[in-house]
Design an enzyme around this catalytic site. Structure first.
Site, PDB file in Angstrom:
ATOM      1  N   PRO A 132       7.511  -4.202  11.027  1.00 50.83           N
ATOM      2  CA  PRO A 132       7.957  -5.538  10.616  1.00 50.83           C
ATOM      3  C   PRO A 132       7.237  -6.131   9.417  1.00 50.83           C
ATOM      4  O   PRO A 132       7.721  -7.099   8.831  1.00 50.83           O
ATOM      5  CB  PRO A 132       7.660  -6.378  11.874  1.00 50.83           C
ATOM      6  CG  PRO A 132       6.485  -5.699  12.505  1.00 50.83           C
ATOM      7  CD  PRO A 132       6.648  -4.223  12.219  1.00 50.83           C
ATOM      8  N   CYS A 192       0.824  -1.213   0.000  1.00 50.42           N
ATOM      9  CA  CYS A 192       0.000   0.000   0.000  1.00 50.42           C
ATOM     10  C   CYS A 192       0.858   1.263   0.000  1.00 50.42           C
ATOM     11  O   CYS A 192       0.395   2.333  -0.398  1.00 50.42           O
ATOM     12  CB  CYS A 192      -0.927   0.002   1.217  1.00 50.42           C
ATOM     13  SG  CYS A 192      -0.066  -0.079   2.806  1.00 50.42           S
ATOM     14  N   HIS A 235      19.378   0.134  -0.631  1.00 45.58           N
ATOM     15  CA  HIS A 235      17.973   0.524  -0.531  1.00 45.58           C
ATOM     16  C   HIS A 235      17.096  -0.683  -0.191  1.00 45.58           C
ATOM     17  O   HIS A 235      16.225  -0.600   0.688  1.00 45.58           O
ATOM     18  CB  HIS A 235      17.503   1.148  -1.845  1.00 45.58           C
ATOM     19  CG  HIS A 235      16.044   1.488  -1.859  1.00 45.58           C
ATOM     20  ND1 HIS A 235      15.514   2.536  -1.140  1.00 45.58           N
ATOM     21  CD2 HIS A 235      14.987   0.881  -2.475  1.00 45.58           C
ATOM     22  CE1 HIS A 235      14.197   2.579  -1.325  1.00 45.58           C
ATOM     23  NE2 HIS A 235      13.862   1.587  -2.125  1.00 45.58           N
TER      24      HIS A 235
END
Length: 422
Positions: free
Chosen positions: A113, A50, A97
């Protein structure tokens, strides 16, 4: 070939853009199949949540633009619109990244997490669709190892750092078993979305979202198996709610003392935990005067948030250090793989020249030519063929005064006695 990480996230794109660029689970395999056949793309994996959509690819120099254009075509978006909110990282920056994403350092909530599980799902989909080759396989395995080390050694995910985390953390002090608790969330913004997710993960199975528009409430509650209602239906929902968390932009309180008092009577005074995150407040302060109501405001959460943010920032600094070590290990293994590929290529070329010279020698022997002459010719041809390219390259290096290449050739091709005599 280059390792490329290309994507958008909650920092670079609005939720409207993120929704348009997100891949549904049913789209992922077909998307990866299309991505893999783009010119120059050798390996590919897609992470879509999302808050972010990211493509990890092993590609050639022109691959980035082709991949960005493909992403736009797939979702029906203009490339330039994507360019304005997209970011990209190459090679070791791309590896760094990905590792930061995996441990939650690039998340909306520091150290959250859930992203690691989502990344593991993306890895499995890429493996099923043959998107993983040696480069991405090694990178993802190294990333998972770093994430495990960070979780084990730093405890970065243990302390809540947001209002949403703090609210759920406080609720856990009152309710021992979330699975038997019913939650009513008022509003449908980003904070309530986080609250809903954390409550769901904590075990709350009965969750209701109340919002001015039912459609938005359904968008939030639906994926979590919850119910959606409008603000007018709150009085009835209050009767069943053990946990109430409110965060709207309403100018006046939504829950008044009288409404809550009536609900408590019907609840037979079972306790209710309430958190008012909104500013201005959604719950009248007088509600806190009622028995069986535990009412907290956003100010009550700040101390918890700040203390845990300090703890988590220390863990985040430690995590950055572990990530740098992880990137270093990945680069080392990458160099080893690159050297191995070069060695295989060099040996394959030498073996091809050997086989060609051998076959020609055997043909001459079959025609009855003198064996000694055949062997001498074989040795001469094989030496010339093996050394032709290095000889041409060394002459060009000497004419261009490329001493570093000449020194490297001497290190590779000459023994110690020959190097001493130079």
């Amino acid at each position: 070939m280059t390792l490329l990480a290309l994507g958008i996230n909650h920092r670079t794109a609005t939720v409207e853009v993120r929704e348009q660029v997100a891949f549904t689970p049913t789209q992922l395999e077909s998307a990866l199949a299309e991505l893999r056949v783009l010119p120059g793309v050798r390996e590919a994996a897609v992470l879509s949540t999302c808050n972010r959509t990211e493509l990890y690819c092993v590609t050639g120099e022109a691959g980035e633009r082709a991949i960005l254009e493909w992403l736009g075509r797939f979702h029906g978006l203009e490339t330039e619109a994507l360019t304005q909110c997209a970011y990209h990282f190459l090679d070791n920056d791309a590896a760094r990244h990905l590792m930061r994403v995996a441990v939650g350092l690039d998340s909306m909530v520091l150290g959250e997490p859930q992203i690691l599980g989502q990344l593991k799902d993306a890895y499995q989909v890429a493996r099923r669709t043959q998107g993983m080759g040696g480069e991405l396989e090694c990178l993802f395995q190294q990333t998972f190892a770093v994430a495990k080390q960070v979780r084990t050694e730093t405890g970065i995910g243990r302390n809540p750092v947001s209002v949403a985390y703090a609210a759920v953390s406080l609720a856990s002090r009152i309710f021992d078993d979330f699975s038997r608790s019913r939650a009513l969330l008022i509003g449908a913004g980003e904070t309530i979305e986080l609250v809903a997710r954390h409550l769901h993960e904590a075990g709350v199975k009965q969750l209701t979202v109340a919002n001015r528009t039912r459609e938005r409430a359904e968008q939030l509650a639906g994926p979590l198996g919850g119910a959606a209602i409008t603000l007018d239906e709150i009085p009835e929902a209050l009767v069943q709610a053990d946990i109430v968390i409110a965060s709207t932009a309403a100018p006046l309180p939504i829950l008044g003392k009288g409404m809550v008092e009536r609900a408590l009577k019907r609840r037979r005074h079972r306790p209710v935990f309430m958190v008012d995150i909104a500013v201005p407040r959604d719950i009248e302060p007088e509600v806190g005067e009622l028995g069986d109501v535990f009412l907290y405001t956003v100010d009550d959460l700040q101390e918890v948030i700040e203390e845990n943010r300090r703890h988590r920032q220390v863990a985040a600094d430690h995590a950055e250090s572990l990530i740098e070590h992880g990137v270093g290990r990945w680069l080392y293994e990458r160099r080893l793989r690159s050297g191995g590929e070069l060695i295989r290529d060099v040996r394959a070329r030498g073996e091809a020249l050997r086989d060609q010279a051998r076959d020609q020698a055997l043909a001459r022997l079959a025609r009855g030519e003198d064996p000694v002459a055949v062997v001498e010719r074989l040795a001469y041809q094989l030496t010339n063929r093996l050394l032709h390219r290095p000889t041409v390259a060394l002459r060009e290096a000497a004419s261009d005064e490329r001493q570093e290449l000449l020194d490297a050739a001497a290190e590779l091709l000459l023994d110690d006695a020959a190097k001493t005599s130079r």
